[in-house]
Design a protein around this motif. Structure first.
Motif, PDB file in Angstrom:
ATOM      1  N   HIS A  99     -26.325  35.165   0.761  1.00 14.10           N
ATOM      2  CA  HIS A  99     -27.804  35.133   0.481  1.00 14.10           C
ATOM      3  C   HIS A  99     -28.113  36.219  -0.410  1.00 14.10           C
ATOM      4  O   HIS A  99     -27.527  37.083  -0.577  1.00 14.10           O
ATOM      5  N   GLY A 100     -29.347  36.111  -0.875  1.00 16.37           N
ATOM      6  CA  GLY A 100     -29.984  37.406  -1.625  1.00 16.37           C
ATOM      7  C   GLY A 100     -31.390  36.995  -1.731  1.00 16.37           C
ATOM      8  O   GLY A 100     -31.998  35.738  -1.755  1.00 16.37           O
ATOM      9  N   PHE A 101     -32.183  38.109  -1.861  1.00 18.50           N
ATOM     10  CA  PHE A 101     -33.760  37.651  -2.263  1.00 18.50           C
ATOM     11  C   PHE A 101     -33.779  37.560  -4.042  1.00 18.50           C
ATOM     12  O   PHE A 101     -32.962  38.418  -4.630  1.00 18.50           O
ATOM     13  N   GLU A 102     -34.651  36.696  -4.490  1.00 23.39           N
ATOM     14  CA  GLU A 102     -34.927  36.628  -5.693  1.00 23.39           C
ATOM     15  C   GLU A 102     -35.714  37.771  -6.325  1.00 23.39           C
ATOM     16  O   GLU A 102     -36.490  38.023  -5.587  1.00 23.39           O
ATOM     17  N   ASN A 103     -35.535  38.095  -7.300  1.00 15.53           N
ATOM     18  CA  ASN A 103     -36.431  39.343  -8.101  1.00 15.53           C
ATOM     19  C   ASN A 103     -37.669  39.175  -7.835  1.00 15.53           C
ATOM     20  O   ASN A 103     -38.335  38.141  -8.520  1.00 15.53           O
ATOM     21  N   GLY A 104     -38.343  39.965  -7.012  1.00 14.69           N
ATOM     22  CA  GLY A 104     -39.825  39.942  -6.915  1.00 14.69           C
ATOM     23  C   GLY A 104     -40.501  38.866  -5.955  1.00 14.69           C
ATOM     24  O   GLY A 104     -41.529  38.874  -5.900  1.00 14.69           O
ATOM     25  N   PHE A 105     -39.519  38.092  -5.330  1.00 12.98           N
ATOM     26  CA  PHE A 105     -39.811  36.987  -4.468  1.00 12.98           C
ATOM     27  C   PHE A 105     -39.335  37.168  -2.982  1.00 12.98           C
ATOM     28  O   PHE A 105     -38.555  36.435  -2.335  1.00 12.98           O
ATOM     29  N   TRP A 106     -39.597  38.417  -2.371  1.00 12.91           N
ATOM     30  CA  TRP A 106     -39.260  38.340  -0.977  1.00 12.91           C
ATOM     31  C   TRP A 106     -39.842  37.328  -0.157  1.00 12.91           C
ATOM     32  O   TRP A 106     -39.347  36.952   0.778  1.00 12.91           O
ATOM     33  N   THR A 107     -41.082  36.927  -0.510  1.00 10.77           N
ATOM     34  CA  THR A 107     -41.933  35.877   0.052  1.00 10.77           C
ATOM     35  C   THR A 107     -40.948  34.619   0.148  1.00 10.77           C
ATOM     36  O   THR A 107     -41.372  33.888   1.087  1.00 10.77           O
ATOM     37  N   LEU A 108     -40.026  34.464  -0.724  1.00 11.83           N
ATOM     38  CA  LEU A 108     -38.976  33.154  -0.737  1.00 11.83           C
ATOM     39  C   LEU A 108     -38.199  33.240   0.643  1.00 11.83           C
ATOM     40  O   LEU A 108     -37.359  32.355   0.752  1.00 11.83           O
ATOM     41  N   GLY A 109     -38.022  34.679   1.022  1.00 11.52           N
ATOM     42  CA  GLY A 109     -36.909  34.656   1.880  1.00 11.52           C
ATOM     43  C   GLY A 109     -35.680  34.835   1.247  1.00 11.52           C
ATOM     44  O   GLY A 109     -35.457  34.843  -0.106  1.00 11.52           O
ATOM     45  N   ARG A 110     -34.455  34.853   2.017  1.00  2.98           N
ATOM     46  CA  ARG A 110     -33.269  35.002   1.630  1.00  2.98           C
ATOM     47  C   ARG A 110     -32.416  33.740   1.012  1.00  2.98           C
ATOM     48  O   ARG A 110     -32.290  32.784   2.089  1.00  2.98           O
ATOM     49  N   GLN A 111     -32.312  33.487  -0.179  1.00  6.02           N
ATOM     50  CA  GLN A 111     -31.716  32.259  -0.776  1.00  6.02           C
ATOM     51  C   GLN A 111     -30.374  32.145  -0.764  1.00  6.02           C
ATOM     52  O   GLN A 111     -29.558  32.934  -0.782  1.00  6.02           O
ATOM     53  N   CYS A 112     -29.671  30.634  -0.637  1.00 11.46           N
ATOM     54  CA  CYS A 112     -28.091  30.624  -0.618  1.00 11.46           C
ATOM     55  C   CYS A 112     -27.669  30.592  -2.050  1.00 11.46           C
ATOM     56  O   CYS A 112     -28.271  29.978  -2.841  1.00 11.46           O
ATOM     57  N   LEU A 113     -26.770  31.455  -2.210  1.00  8.08           N
ATOM     58  CA  LEU A 113     -25.945  31.736  -3.651  1.00  8.08           C
ATOM     59  C   LEU A 113     -24.722  31.402  -3.617  1.00  8.08           C
ATOM     60  O   LEU A 113     -24.205  31.559  -2.456  1.00  8.08           O
ATOM     61  N   LEU A 114     -24.159  30.740  -4.559  1.00  7.63           N
ATOM     62  CA  LEU A 114     -22.749  30.540  -4.811  1.00  7.63           C
ATOM     63  C   LEU A 114     -22.103  31.417  -5.913  1.00  7.63           C
ATOM     64  O   LEU A 114     -22.624  31.247  -6.690  1.00  7.63           O
ATOM     65  N   ASP A 115     -20.979  32.062  -5.557  1.00  7.22           N
ATOM     66  CA  ASP A 115     -20.253  32.744  -6.310  1.00  7.22           C
ATOM     67  C   ASP A 115     -18.761  32.145  -6.460  1.00  7.22           C
ATOM     68  O   ASP A 115     -18.295  31.653  -5.597  1.00  7.22           O
ATOM     69  N   THR A 116     -18.057  32.432  -7.385  1.00  2.00           N
ATOM     70  CA  THR A 116     -16.772  32.191  -7.732  1.00  2.00           C
ATOM     71  C   THR A 116     -15.926  33.380  -7.450  1.00  2.00           C
ATOM     72  O   THR A 116     -16.340  34.431  -7.702  1.00  2.00           O
ATOM     73  N   ILE A 117     -14.847  33.140  -6.889  1.00  2.00           N
ATOM     74  CA  ILE A 117     -13.707  34.297  -6.614  1.00  2.00           C
ATOM     75  C   ILE A 117     -12.333  33.804  -7.214  1.00  2.00           C
ATOM     76  O   ILE A 117     -11.940  32.821  -7.693  1.00  2.00           O
ATOM     77  N   GLU A 118     -11.773  34.947  -7.319  1.00  2.00           N
ATOM     78  CA  GLU A 118     -10.215  34.925  -7.970  1.00  2.00           C
ATOM     79  C   GLU A 118      -9.171  35.675  -7.244  1.00  2.00           C
ATOM     80  O   GLU A 118      -9.882  36.939  -6.700  1.00  2.00           O
ATOM     81  N   TRP A 119      -8.425  35.086  -6.600  1.00  2.00           N
ATOM     82  CA  TRP A 119      -7.124  35.649  -5.937  1.00  2.00           C
ATOM     83  C   TRP A 119      -6.279  36.604  -6.836  1.00  2.00           C
ATOM     84  O   TRP A 119      -6.051  35.956  -7.876  1.00  2.00           O
ATOM     85  N   THR A 120      -6.036  37.810  -6.252  1.00  2.00           N
ATOM     86  CA  THR A 120      -5.083  38.787  -7.512  1.00  2.00           C
ATOM     87  C   THR A 120      -3.926  38.784  -6.865  1.00  2.00           C
ATOM     88  O   THR A 120      -3.463  38.504  -6.012  1.00  2.00           O
ATOM     89  N   PRO A 121      -2.909  39.185  -7.753  1.00  2.32           N
ATOM     90  CA  PRO A 121      -1.482  39.107  -7.341  1.00  2.32           C
ATOM     91  C   PRO A 121      -1.100  40.001  -6.246  1.00  2.32           C
ATOM     92  O   PRO A 121      -0.372  39.934  -5.455  1.00  2.32           O
ATOM     93  N   ASP A 122      -1.864  41.046  -5.740  1.00  3.28           N
ATOM     94  CA  ASP A 122      -1.652  41.975  -4.571  1.00  3.28           C
ATOM     95  C   ASP A 122      -2.179  41.256  -3.282  1.00  3.28           C
ATOM     96  O   ASP A 122      -2.145  41.908  -2.205  1.00  3.28           O
TER      97      ASP A 122
END
Length: 544
Positions: A309-332
């Motif tokens: 989750h995260g707050f949208e820039n300037g909009f604490w009033t909207l609460g913490r919104q749900c965000l999707l991020d991509t990940i990558e597994w590394t050789p280690d």
């Protein structure tokens, strides 16, 4: 597809890119000696697609998406992969029915199903949603007197869910269910602690023990506080991975962050990720603030993703919104987040039949209220549901208290930075009703009326009572355009509107001012005597 190709593809279909998103790359790609050439035109700004009621949706329709995947107050996401289906729920705090389960097949397009929690047991914080041996479990931390962690279970994701059972954990929040390599069941807790569960998952089988000392950020970083919380345990390959939030959920935009550790066994020892922190807002110019409370999940395309989750820039009033991020597994054997600051489009996992996203917030009251999935009461009494009656295209709401502060208003989650909502309202003799923008019972704004006077709500108080020439029925509209609020009334069913002589600014109606981790929600209230009648509630998101 590399980053340049991905961003180029995201332009197809008018999706566009954030202004300046490719300017640095374009400059680097110019031929030597081309310094006198005119600069390339700036890319078009990103625009969300629009869905029900013109609400923004993440899926751009061209194979890419733009965060948030679920807008509005969707904090502490708890994700469950169940075969081809994904289920998701969030902290619901003082809103009931609560813990609505959302359903997706591609992690981007989500449909609400049913609430799992209908009885008010206190303010619900970050939960754990799990499936173990065919049964679904929710472990629910509650802020109350005293604090407690409850468990409920069901044999189907839509319930019926069991009555909440207290586990007797009074000093911890943010449980995460985990199963060890030996089949043992555990709850990992805030602060690097854990406790063993019985094999049926419905009681404790040991004492709380400390097993992990979270990584600590440098002393000169601007944070709210250390606050190690929100542990999420995932098993992948030969390792158990633990993601933890530190830095405080709100406060400075740069505070909240995601760290990770791993161990060969559920019993440790845990080694810190060499790249900690994996996610952090580095300055307040970024699109998303205070990013944290992350979970890992394998997508339908066999790639891995993270929700947080995260707050949208300037909009604490909207609460913490749900965000999707991509990940990558590394050789280690570690992993890294690859979506940057999430201001740019990211690829959507491909599935054969994605679900339509979201739901309409408008309501003609032709069907029973969608309680929990759409409407919810704030801090309801045990018999609160008896106040609601829907018949013949009208909502009848029995008055309670004298104002929104004492009346458990009926509220929605709105996820756009600008919107308006309106409703035809009729009050009984001795009654008061109106429309509100409600943070909590001490901080709200709005406009109501009785049969002789209006009542203006501002700063959580009833401020002014000018004369009401329209009597006991009128149509009322609230417009919230990037925190600038105006009110209109209509005596002819919305054919003509008159602006009410009171405007407001509500950018300070949020957690960093009031506490509580909530959002500013639109809704309606009824106070005083008798039943207020509401007809034709309409919500429209406005594009900035």
């Amino acid at each position: 597809m590399d980053r340049r190709e991905a961003l180029k593809a995201a332009l197809i279909g008018g999706a566009g890119l954030a202004a300046g998103g490719l300017q640095g790359e374009a400059a680097a790609a110019r031929e030597p000696g081309a310094g006198n050439s005119p600069p390339p035109p700036a890319p078009a700004p990103v625009r969300w697609r629009r869905g029900f009621d013109n609400q923004r949706i993440a899926d751009l329709g061209n194979g890419f998406m733009l965060n948030p995947v679920l807008s509005g107050d969707r904090p502490d996401p708890a994700i469950l992969k169940d075969g081809e289906d994904y289920y998701l729920t969030f902290s619901s705090f003082d809103s009931y029915p609560g813990l609505t389960i959302w359903h997706s097949r591609d992690l981007v397009n989500w449909q609400p199903r049913k609430p799992a929690l209908t009885r008010n047991i206190g303010s619900v914080w970050a939960v754990s949603l799990e499936k173990h041996k065919g049964r679904y479990f929710l472990y629910i931390p509650v802020k109350a007197e005293p604090n407690e962690i409850y468990v409920i279970w069901a044999d189907h994701i839509d319930g019926p869910w069991s009555d909440p059972k207290p586990l007797g954990l009074h000093d911890h929040i943010d449980p995460c269910h985990a199963v060890g390599e030996d089949g043992s069941r555990w709850l990992f807790l805030s602060g690097g602690d854990r406790v063993r569960l019985s094999q049926d998952g419905l009681s404790l089988a040991g004492k709380v023990e400390h097993v992990y000392d979270p990584w600590h950020y440098p002393d000169d970083w601007d944070v709210e506080g250390f606050s190690p919380e929100g542990p999420k345990i995932h098993r992948h390959g030969d390792w158990f991975y633990m993601l933890t939030a530190v830095g405080g959920t709100a406060g400075p935009p740069t505070g909240h962050m995601v760290i990770a550790a791993r161990a060969r066994s559920i019993h440790g020892p845990w080694e810190q990720h060499p790249g900690n922190p994996l996610v952090r807002t580095e300055n307040q110019s970024e699109a998303w603030w205070s990013r944290g409370h992350a979970s890992l999940v394998e997508g339908p395309d066999k790639r891995w993703y993270t929700l947080y989750h995260g707050f949208e820039n300037g909009f604490w009033t909207l609460g913490r919104q749900c965000l999707l991020d991509t990940i990558e597994w590394t050789p280690d054997g570690w992993f890294k987040m690859t979506g940057g600051d999430l201001s740019q489009p990211l690829p959507v996992p491909k599935v054969a039949r994605p679900l339509p996203h979201g739901m309409a917030l408008s309501d003609d009251f032709s069907k029973p209220l969608a309680m929990g999935s759409k409407w919810s009461f704030f801090r309801p009494a045990p018999d609160e549901a008896s106040r609601v009656r829907v018949a013949d295209g009208t909502l009848h709401l029995t008055g309670k208290g004298l104002a929104p502060s004492s009346g458990s208003p009926l509220l929605l989650i709105a996820g756009d930075t600008s919107y308006r909502f309106e409703c035809d309202i009729e009050i009984p003799p001795g009654g008061t009703a109106g429309l509100v923008l409600f943070y909590d019972d001490k901080l709200y704004a709005g406009l109501g009326f009785d049969e002789t006077r209006f009542v203006t709500h501002q700063y959580g108080m009833e401020r002014g009572r000018p004369a009401n020439p329209l009597g006991r029925r009128m149509k009322m509209r609230v417009t919230n355009r990037r925190h600038i609020v105006s009110y209109h009334t209509s005596a002819d069913g919305g054919k003509t509107w008159k602006r009410f002589d009171r405007g407001m600014e509500v950018s300070g109606y949020h957690h960093n001012v009031r506490g509580g981790f909530l959002m500013l929600r639109p809704g309606l209230y009824a106070a005083g005597e008798g039943e207020a009648i509401f007809r034709d509630f309409r919500f429209t998101a406005l594009e900035d």
